[in-house]
Design a protein around this motif. Structure first.
Motif, PDB file in Angstrom:
ATOM      1  N   SER A   1       1.087  -0.860   0.276  1.00  0.00           N
ATOM      2  CA  SER A   1      -0.032   0.000   0.104  1.00  0.00           C
ATOM      3  C   SER A   1       0.772   1.669   0.329  1.00  0.00           C
ATOM      4  O   SER A   1       0.111   2.464  -1.172  1.00  0.00           O
ATOM      5  N   MET A   2       1.760   1.551   1.068  1.00  0.00           N
ATOM      6  CA  MET A   2       2.541   2.518   0.887  1.00  0.00           C
ATOM      7  C   MET A   2       3.951   2.374  -0.979  1.00  0.00           C
ATOM      8  O   MET A   2       4.064   3.751  -1.297  1.00  0.00           O
ATOM      9  N   LEU A   3       3.727   1.238  -1.422  1.00  0.00           N
ATOM     10  CA  LEU A   3       4.266   1.675  -2.847  1.00  0.00           C
ATOM     11  C   LEU A   3       4.112   2.425  -3.450  1.00  0.00           C
ATOM     12  O   LEU A   3       4.008   3.233  -4.113  1.00  0.00           O
ATOM     13  N   HIS A   4       2.092   1.810  -3.586  1.00  0.00           N
ATOM     14  CA  HIS A   4       1.458   1.419  -4.417  1.00  0.00           C
ATOM     15  C   HIS A   4       1.140   3.120  -4.428  1.00  0.00           C
ATOM     16  O   HIS A   4       0.937   4.779  -5.256  1.00  0.00           O
ATOM     17  N   TRP A   5       1.138   4.346  -3.189  1.00  0.00           N
ATOM     18  CA  TRP A   5       1.603   5.577  -2.396  1.00  0.00           C
ATOM     19  C   TRP A   5       1.838   6.477  -3.329  1.00  0.00           C
ATOM     20  O   TRP A   5       1.920   7.022  -3.477  1.00  0.00           O
ATOM     21  N   SER A   6       3.353   5.540  -3.309  1.00  0.00           N
ATOM     22  CA  SER A   6       4.582   5.977  -3.758  1.00  0.00           C
ATOM     23  C   SER A   6       4.975   6.910  -5.236  1.00  0.00           C
ATOM     24  O   SER A   6       4.989   7.095  -5.585  1.00  0.00           O
ATOM     25  N   GLN A   7       4.249   5.390  -5.727  1.00  0.00           N
ATOM     26  CA  GLN A   7       4.060   5.653  -7.115  1.00  0.00           C
ATOM     27  C   GLN A   7       3.448   6.528  -8.010  1.00  0.00           C
ATOM     28  O   GLN A   7       3.556   7.367  -8.716  1.00  0.00           O
ATOM     29  N   GLN A   8       2.113   6.948  -7.163  1.00  0.00           N
ATOM     30  CA  GLN A   8       1.399   8.056  -7.428  1.00  0.00           C
ATOM     31  C   GLN A   8       2.383   9.615  -7.201  1.00  0.00           C
ATOM     32  O   GLN A   8       1.761  10.518  -8.033  1.00  0.00           O
ATOM     33  N   GLU A   9       2.690   9.925  -6.279  1.00  0.00           N
ATOM     34  CA  GLU A   9       3.142  10.462  -5.758  1.00  0.00           C
ATOM     35  C   GLU A   9       4.049  11.378  -6.136  1.00  0.00           C
ATOM     36  O   GLU A   9       4.466  12.747  -6.103  1.00  0.00           O
TER      37      GLU A   9
END
Length: 479
Positions: free
Chosen positions: A60-68
């Protein structure tokens, strides 16, 4: 509770038997709810706790990073954080998930040497490490994206970064919520009093609640709770602590939320302002003091690059100690300036200049490595010896109460570390030995031995004059 420890003996045994086993990989059996890793955090307690992170938490943290983050804005990511520290999860797995190269450094202290040859770098570190780079005069132009986490974001750093083209992020989150929980991007040329920790990242929820777990309105301080996809399973082999810190979420049935122990408030902009740790509050002479609040005020002074405020014990009495990094610091001028912003009970007693802040292997402030306090840390003026009997007696009283060997008649009582309890001791002793009516207001108006001596001599003169007047004019007094 390790099931297997691979040592040299077991490795040699394996090498003898390995030909009896298949060389193909076993079938994957992992699910999102399986344990991915255990990372240890001491938090503010100093006692290590193993936080159990599941695969879905990290993903979940990595998915946010990819969007950010826009991958066009950087070419390389520095992995400068110890793998024992949760910031490393971002440094290692985010760039791999988007196909970006990683340069592995021994520590954040190596960043400066690599910036001389690299370009368009994403740096993920703690504010103290960045302050060390700035103090070295490091050119930050090769950095295009900068993540700061793990410690409060100093306003002075924000002022410097806002004048650059660096995309700077203030990231907040405990290990218990998988590295990051909120994010704030620094605005260009904006004047800050405090840097917000921003808004919740994707699939995360933040609650600021009172002691009865009721939501607080904008502007009111309360305890910060976290929930959502990043929330870990809890603490390894610490079921009671897990139940205490990971409680039922009253706003979303069937889920839990984590009690961070941090104090925060909502801003009108919808962002969150971090106030400090609930357990970093100290009680000093009946007052509750937030050490971070004192640090913020000291850091706002021009000559101060960085300040750390701690509480220590001197002669069985708690004292506030300010450790200062800066150039040409005038301690007397600094103290006078702080008096405009801080009440007396929040004024540091000792001011210690240090060349640089000691760091842990994770790049955080190592408070245990700070120097011990001594009498030399006090603000003493150029020594002026006592000349009159009154001055000499007052020096003896001050030296006894304050525990300082050599006090001059122009030294300031409060600059010498004097507090309200010591002040009462001094006043009581003065009145006993001089048969005077010296009061608290007299201490605040005088503050040094020369002025107090003159005040006592004046009071004595006035009392003698009144006595003479009474003896000479007894018949004329009407009551």
């Amino acid at each position: 509770n390790s099931k297997v420890v691979i040592d040299q003996e077991r490795l040699e045994h394996f090498n003898k038997e390995k030909d009896n086993y298949k060389k193909s990989n076993p079938t994957k059996k992992n699910s999102p709810s399986d344990l991915a890793y255990v990372i240890y955090t001491s938090g503010t307690t100093g006692k290590p706790k193993g936080v159990m992170i599941e695969h879905r938490n990290a993903v979940s943290m990595l998915h946010w990073s990819q969007q950010e983050y826009n991958t066009k804005d950087y070419d390389i990511v520095y992995a400068s954080t110890s793998h024992c520290f949760d910031l490393s999860i971002y440094e290692m797995f985010y760039p791999l998930s988007v196909g970006k190269p990683i340069k592995v450094l021994k520590s954040g202290l190596e960043i400066s040497s690599h910036l001389q040859t690299d370009h368009k770098v994403l740096v993920n570190t703690v504010p103290t490490t960045l302050q060390a780079l700035i103090a070295e005069g490091q050119d930050l132009k090769p950095i295009t994206i900068l993540n700061l986490a793990g410690e409060p974001f100093p306003v002075k750093i924000a002022k410097k970064l806002s004048k650059t083209n660096i995309e700077a992020h203030n990231l907040y989150g405990p290990s218990e919520d998988t590295t990051y929980s909120t994010s704030y991007t620094l605005e260009k040329d904006k004047e800050y009093r405090n840097i917000p920790i921003g808004r919740p990242i994707t699939n995360s929820q933040v609650y600021i609640l009172d002691e009865n777990l009721r939501p607080l309105p904008i502007g009111l301080e309360g305890k910060l709770y976290l929930s959502g996809a990043g929330l870990s399973r809890g603490y390894l082999n610490k079921e009671e602590l897990t139940r205490e810190k990971f409680i039922a979420n009253p706003f979303k049935k069937g889920t839990k939320m984590y009690d961070t122990g941090d104090i925060a408030r909502w801003l009108p902009s919808g962002e969150i302002e971090f106030i400090g740790r609930q357990d970093s509050q100290v009680k000093l002479r009946g007052y509750r003091i937030e050490l971070g609040e004192i640090e913020t005020v000291i850091n706002s002074q021009k000559e101060i690059d960085q300040a750390i405020v701690t509480i220590d014990i001197l002669k069985k009495d708690k004292v506030l100690v300010a450790y200062l990094v800066g150039k040409n610091i005038d301690k007397q001028a600094l103290r006078s300036s702080l008096q405009e912003y801080l009440p007396d009970y929040m004024m540091p007693n000792h001011y210690i200049e240090i060349e640089k802040v000691p760091l842990t292997p994770n790049g955080k402030i190592d408070k245990k490595a700070l120097p011990s306090i001594t009498g030399e840390d006090l603000i003493q003026r150029e020594y002026v010896a006592p000349t009159t009997k009154t001055e000499k007696k007052l020096v003896e009283i001050w030296q006894e109460v304050l525990g300082i060997k050599k006090i001059g008649i122009t030294d300031n009582f409060f600059e010498l570390g004097g507090n309200s309890l010591m002040m009462i001791q001094v006043i009581n002793t003065i009145n006993k030995q001089f048969d005077s009516s010296f009061e608290i207001k007299d201490m605040f108006s005088s503050q040094d031995i020369r002025k107090i001596s003159k005040l006592l001599e004046f009071q004595n003169y006035q009392r003698n004059s009144d006595n003479n007047f009474l003896s000479e004019n007894t018949d004329e007094i009407i009551i």
